[in-house]
Design an enzyme around this catalytic site. Structure first.
Site, PDB file in Angstrom:
ATOM      1  N   HIS A  34      -0.209  -3.661  -2.627  1.00  0.00           N
ATOM      2  CA  HIS A  34      -0.678  -2.667  -1.791  1.00  0.00           C
ATOM      3  C   HIS A  34      -1.281  -3.233  -0.735  1.00  0.00           C
ATOM      4  CE1 HIS A  34      -3.473   0.799  -0.854  1.00  0.00           C
ATOM      5  NE2 HIS A  34      -4.297  -0.157  -0.486  1.00  0.00           N
ATOM      6  N   GLU A  35      -1.823  -4.483  -0.518  1.00  0.00           N
ATOM      7  CA  GLU A  35      -2.219  -4.999   0.667  1.00  0.00           C
ATOM      8  C   GLU A  35      -1.090  -5.327   1.561  1.00  0.00           C
ATOM      9  OE1 GLU A  35      -5.110  -4.710   1.652  1.00  0.00           O
ATOM     10  OE2 GLU A  35      -6.234  -3.979  -0.222  1.00  0.00           O
ATOM     11  N   HIS A  38       0.565  -2.555   3.515  1.00  0.00           N
ATOM     12  CA  HIS A  38      -0.345  -2.073   4.857  1.00  0.00           C
ATOM     13  C   HIS A  38       0.634  -2.984   6.184  1.00  0.00           C
ATOM     14  CE1 HIS A  38      -3.454   0.397   3.786  1.00  0.00           C
ATOM     15  NE2 HIS A  38      -4.035  -0.558   2.752  1.00  0.00           N
ATOM     16  N   GLU A  91      -3.230   4.826   2.905  1.00  0.00           N
ATOM     17  CA  GLU A  91      -3.859   4.160   1.557  1.00  0.00           C
ATOM     18  C   GLU A  91      -2.848   4.739   0.610  1.00  0.00           C
ATOM     19  OE1 GLU A  91      -5.849   1.985   0.793  1.00  0.00           O
ATOM     20  OE2 GLU A  91      -6.577   1.753   2.912  1.00  0.00           O
TER      21      GLU A  91
END
Length: 204
Positions: A34-35, A38, A91
């Protein structure tokens, strides 16, 4: 604190509080995916561009209305109608990309849902079990992140495609890679134990 973030130079920071919800390697991969997503989606650059645009518009409001009344209306309105929705979109996009990054790397994508489900359960309860969701977090439209219910629902929608990647070639590809990772972890543990024993000998 249960949190994680990534810097534009790809350095990912994970607070130890996350290990309350992350309990094994697949779940850690979900958070790191997920990070990383970004940065792959260039969300930091988008935030900077949007911030510059909003700053310009804010200055224009002062030219139109030097009294500042329009400015004081614009700032919270821009945050509620532009900044927060864009943050939630980022997100959601990171959730989607991260899910597929994990599946491509042969980590079980279902782990992402387990992590967020635990976070949701923790949010819904307190030490005495009487706290409600509304008393813990603001409504979704006032938050920088989607609600856990939204995220879990999204994972349900995306999971079939992610599992197709994970089970490609009848699951043989990921089965082989996961076995290789398992052996690598064993070797790393043996090497760490060997170094520790050597250090103890030096101390003695």
């Amino acid at each position: 604190m249960a949190n994680a973030f990534v810097l534009p130079n790809n350095h990912v920071f994970l607070f130890t509080g996350m290990f309350k919800y992350v309990r094994q390697e697949d779940e850690l991969a979900a958070v790191l995916g997920h990070e990383t997503a970004h940065n792959l989606a260039r969300h930091a650059g988008e935030r900077i561009s949007n911030s510059l645009l909003m700053s310009i518009i804010a200055r224009v409001t002062l030219l139109i209305d030097p009294s500042g009344v329009l400015y004081t209306i614009f700032i919270p309105a821009a945050q509620l109608m532009h900044d927060l929705p864009h943050s939630r979109e980022h997100e959601i996009e990171a959730d989607y990309i991260g899910l597929h990054l994990a599946a491509d790397a042969c980590y079980d994508p279902r782990a992402a849902k387990r992590v967020f489900a635990r976070m949701r359960e923790d949010e819904m309860s307190s030490s005495d079990g009487n706290a409600t969701k509304s008393s813990v977090t603001p409504p979704e439209f006032m938050s920088t992140h989607p609600s856990y219910d939204t995220r879990l629902s999204n994972f349900d929608d995306w999971m079939p495609d992610a599992m197709t990647k994970y089970n490609a070639d009848g699951g043989m590809k990921c089965q082989r890679i996961r076995e290789e990772m398992k052996q690598a972890r064993k070797l790393a543990a043996l090497e760490a134990s060997r170094r520790e024993q050597q250090q103890r000998q030096y101390v003695v």
